[in-house]
Design an enzyme around this catalytic site. Structure first.
Site, PDB file in Angstrom:
ATOM      1  CB  CYS A   2      -0.778   0.007   1.268  1.00  0.00           C
ATOM      2  SG  CYS A   2      -1.806  -1.474   1.574  1.00  0.00           S
ATOM      3  NE  ARG A  27       4.319   2.171  -1.517  1.00  0.00           N
ATOM      4  CZ  ARG A  27       5.146   1.703  -1.340  1.00  0.00           C
ATOM      5  NH1 ARG A  27       6.251   1.923  -1.844  1.00  0.00           N
ATOM      6  NH2 ARG A  27       5.457   0.962  -0.098  1.00  0.00           N
ATOM      7  CD1 TRP A  74      -2.659  -5.198  -4.443  1.00  0.00           C
ATOM      8  CD2 TRP A  74      -1.412  -6.285  -2.803  1.00  0.00           C
ATOM      9  NE1 TRP A  74      -2.409  -6.436  -4.887  1.00  0.00           N
ATOM     10  CE2 TRP A  74      -1.581  -6.918  -3.702  1.00  0.00           C
ATOM     11  CE3 TRP A  74      -0.772  -6.395  -1.675  1.00  0.00           C
ATOM     12  CZ2 TRP A  74      -0.981  -8.206  -3.763  1.00  0.00           C
ATOM     13  CZ3 TRP A  74      -0.213  -7.841  -1.489  1.00  0.00           C
ATOM     14  CH2 TRP A  74      -0.443  -8.706  -2.499  1.00  0.00           C
ATOM     15  CD  GLU A 515       3.234  -8.790 -14.023  1.00  0.00           C
ATOM     16  OE1 GLU A 515       4.563  -8.580 -14.671  1.00  0.00           O
ATOM     17  OE2 GLU A 515       3.213  -8.557 -12.859  1.00  0.00           O
ATOM     18  CG  HIS A 531       9.563 -35.480 -20.616  1.00  0.00           C
ATOM     19  ND1 HIS A 531       9.781 -36.933 -20.777  1.00  0.00           N
ATOM     20  CD2 HIS A 531      10.571 -34.727 -21.034  1.00  0.00           C
ATOM     21  CE1 HIS A 531      11.011 -36.916 -21.271  1.00  0.00           C
ATOM     22  NE2 HIS A 531      11.582 -35.860 -21.245  1.00  0.00           N
TER      23      HIS A 531
HETATM   24  C1  AGP Z   1       6.928  -8.184 -12.252  1.00  0.00           C
HETATM   25  O1  AGP Z   1       6.451  -7.901 -13.681  1.00  0.00           O
HETATM   26  C2  AGP Z   1       6.079  -8.386 -11.271  1.00  0.00           C
HETATM   27  N1  AGP Z   1       5.341  -7.414 -11.160  1.00  0.00           N
HETATM   28  C3  AGP Z   1       6.507  -9.175 -10.081  1.00  0.00           C
HETATM   29  O2  AGP Z   1       6.756 -10.288 -10.472  1.00  0.00           O
HETATM   30  C4  AGP Z   1       7.769  -8.461  -9.272  1.00  0.00           C
HETATM   31  O3  AGP Z   1       9.068  -8.852 -10.283  1.00  0.00           O
HETATM   32  C5  AGP Z   1       8.152  -9.316  -8.090  1.00  0.00           C
HETATM   33  O4  AGP Z   1       7.102  -9.134  -7.258  1.00  0.00           O
HETATM   34  C6  AGP Z   1       9.389  -8.851  -7.479  1.00  0.00           C
HETATM   35  O5  AGP Z   1       9.491  -7.434  -7.223  1.00  0.00           O
HETATM   36  P1  AGP Z   1      10.789  -6.853  -6.739  1.00  0.00           P
HETATM   37  O6  AGP Z   1      11.663  -6.951  -7.869  1.00  0.00           O
HETATM   38  O7  AGP Z   1      10.556  -5.499  -6.367  1.00  0.00           O
HETATM   39  O8  AGP Z   1      11.296  -7.481  -5.903  1.00  0.00           O
END
Ligand code: AGP
Length: 633
Positions: A2, A27, A74, A515, A531
């Site tokens: 958030c 965020r 969030w 995503e 497989h």
């Molecule tokens: C990336 O597109 C994603 N939104 C998500 O997987 C992100 O990479 C993950 O939450 C890690 O974030 P960070 O690099 O800020 O640690």
């Protein structure tokens, strides 16, 4: 994750709070709220959904006062509904709290508050906080203490030890309009120093338009802000004096320029990201120049990398490079799994945490755990040696690890990571070259893989050409992928195939698509399809196949044939290939060394996902259920 903001000063707080929330909306964006204080009353507005809904409420109802707090959410505890939106109030409606993080013991606290007759209006973990502070204020008022800023501060300080978990919070009280109390424990919070006013926020974009002078809070600290100044206290209640720092550069300001979405702008910024990296770290006349202490490299026998999501995919490419170029056995872990099933300790280990935001709770917790268990051994061979790779050196990661590599990609607003992924890849190329150079001629564990200095230099000089290659690639594929997007209008599943160093890129392609377009996608090692997963294929399942000349080229082409034989529509990410009839669609790549290919193959992955999602009319920059970084475990 958030975002919180809080302001105290001499002008109307609400417009500045809304402005700050706008900068923090990446965020979290499932609901938002503000509370201001004036005339002995709290003025609280909340709205479900994006910030525009809250702004509309503000236009309609207003929120007077020169002190206030705001939140963009969030959801972690409780559905994304208005009643669960922050700020949360105490029973009298005089005290308001916003919080970013998780109060892990909220159930126990809620039960004991309910036993005392407190009624809860939300399902959130946060709501226990205003009730606890209110009880503390009441006890102190009953004992004769008058309402004051110091009383509010003391009540918050008394409550914080009862809260378990990671959090940052801000509190206002209608009876004391000239005071704002903020606290930080393992979740980011920065104080911006304006002229006669102070703005607190979870991240720098909310502060950059307000002031350049900032005071990042440390874990356990509590601050009392009044229009006259800041009083900062540590967790023991001792006054702390710290000099503010300056935010430099323009990278803290989010600006979409003429692009339709931040994500597209950030994809287009990658040639610049690469050019900056090359200029800083690949100077002519040297193999590679990283700003790292020699102690990062000396005597390292193994490397383990902890990361989540896209950062983990970069780590997997990194592991390939560290093993193949520098000959160092390297393992990659999901940070969220590592903490609960860590491998047995081995000596002379370098632990790398990769997180673009530097705030991902899973990654930070895993790194902290590793640091602790190694420190407790008190054996120099097992001593913690922690390197962070991040885009935010001022983040919590920066404070946790001993060594830091800043990827310098500039602010990334789109929730889907693109240019920071490229930056992370480049950091690993730099690191692998640096290790390989130092290992020339070594024998035994961790010895050089046999790449000569001349070979390493050839790679470095190809890396220097990268910005130009990327420029052309982004430009060409932007157009091509936009034209292709309509083919995916009814698609429900896509398979991405890659092998060797491009297997992580296949996974990254699938993650990007999932995503932002909500299409089910899997990244799979091409050789594994037979497989089991090949059973999924038919004419309705497109297959994106990354085929780069080198160790596995022919194998990947055979695997693509196998998919084509099951009627799958085949999209090739490959240089012009020998069998020109193999792919239904080709997203062409320039010829390059296989080892460098992930830096190129990722571009069509990003653009394909972007255009498919944009074609579907989806909110590319703020996809449902996600947040830019996840500051809860
Ligand atoms: C990336 O597109 C994603 N939104 C998500 O997987 C992100 O990479 C993950 O939450 C890690 O974030 P960070 O690099 O800020 O640690």
């Amino acid at each position: 994750m958030c975002g919180i903001v809080a302001l105290i000063g001499s002008r109307e707080a609400a417009p500045q709070l809304l402005d700050g929330l706008r900068q923090l909306e990446y965020r979290g964006y499932d609901s938002a709220g503000i509370a201001t204080v004036e005339g002995g009353r709290l003025h609280c507005l909340k709205a479900e959904g994006k910030l525009v809904n809250l702004s509309a409420r503000y236009e309609q109802h207003g929120a007077p006062g020169q002190c206030g707090i705001g939140h963009t959410r969030w959801a972690t505890h409780g559905k994304p509904e208005e009643r669960n939106a922050h700020p949360h109030l105490d029973g009298s409606g005089e005290l308001a709290v916003v919080q970013n993080g998780i109060i892990e013991n909220h159930r126990t606290l809620r039960e004991s508050l309910q036993a005392e007759g407190v009624t809860f209006l939300s399902d959130t973990d946060t709501e226990v906080i205003p009730h606890l502070i209110a009880l503390e204020l009441k006890a102190r008022s009953d004992a004769g203490e008058a309402a004051s800023a110091n009383l509010l501060l003391a009540a918050v300080q008394a409550v914080l030890p009862q809260l378990h978990g990671a959090y940052a919070l801000a509190v206002v009280w209608a009876r004391c309009p000239g005071a704002l109390v903020v606290a930080r424990h393992q979740a980011p919070l920065l104080i911006g120093l304006g002229e006669g006013e102070f703005l607190c926020a979870s991240d720098t974009p909310a502060l950059a338009g307000f002031t350049r002078t900032i005071l990042p809070m440390e874990d356990g600290e509590v601050a009392l802000l009044t229009p006259l100044g800041i009083e900062l206290y540590d967790s023991a209640g001792q006054r702390v004096q710290r000099t503010p720092t300056l935010l430099t550069g323009t990278e803290h300001v989010a600006d979409k320029r003429s692009f339709r979405h931040f994500m597209l702008k950030e994809i287009h910024e990658q040639p610049e990201t690469a050019a900056l990296w090359v200029a800083r770290h690949l100077p002519e006349g040297a193999l590679v120049a990283l700003p790292l202490d020699e102690s990062v490299y000396t005597g390292v026998e193994r490397i383990q990398i902890l990361a989540c999501g896209t950062s983990r995919h970069a780590a997997q490419v990194g592991a390939y490079l560290l093993e193949q170029l520098a000959g160092i056995p390297t393992s990659v872990f999901y940070a969220s799994e590592f903490r609960y099933a860590p491998p047995p300790l081995t000596p002379h280990m370098l632990t790398i945490g990769v997180t673009q935001s530097g705030e991902t709770a899973d990654t930070l917790a895993a790194l902290a755990m590793e640091q602790e268990r190694r420190q407790s051994l008190e054996d120099p061979a097992y001593a913690p040696r922690l390197l962070g790779i991040t885009n935010r050196p001022e983040s919590s990661l920066g404070r946790l690890v001993g060594h830091l590599l800043d990827i310098g990609a500039g602010i990334e607003v789109g929730v889907a990571a693109t240019k920071t992924f490229l930056g992370q890849l480049l950091a690993f190329y730099g690191l692998a070259l640096a290790f390989a150079e130092r290992r020339q001629g070594q024998d035994g564990p961790g010895a050089s893989s046999g790449r000569s200095i001349a070979e390493l230099q050839a790679l470095a000089s190809q890396l220097r050409q990268l910005p130009g290659l990327l420029q052309a690639l982004v430009h060409d594929h932007d157009q091509r992928c936009a034209e292709l997007a309509h083919l995916f209008a009814d698609t429900q599943d896509v398979i991405f195939l890659g092998r060797g160093i491009n297997y992580p890129i296949a996974m990254e392609g699938a993650l990007k698509l999932k995503e932002i377009s909500y299409i089910h996608a899997e990244g799979y090692p091409a050789g594994e399809m037979k497989h089991g997963p090949i059973a999924l294929l038919d004419a309705r399942v497109p297959v994106v196949s990354i085929a780069v000349p080198g160790t596995v080229f022919d194998k990947v082409l055979s695997n693509a044939q196998e998919a084509k034989a099951r009627d799958a529509q085949l999209i090739g990410v490959a240089p012009a290939c020998p069998d020109t009839t193999l792919f239904d669609v080709l997203l062409p790549l320039p010829e390059t060394d296989e080892l460098l290919s992930p830096l190129l193959t990722v571009i069509p992955m990003q653009l394909l996902s972007y255009h498919i999602a944009a074609h579907r009319g989806l909110d590319v920059d703020q996809p449902r259920n996600l947040a830019k970084s996840v500051t809860v475990e």
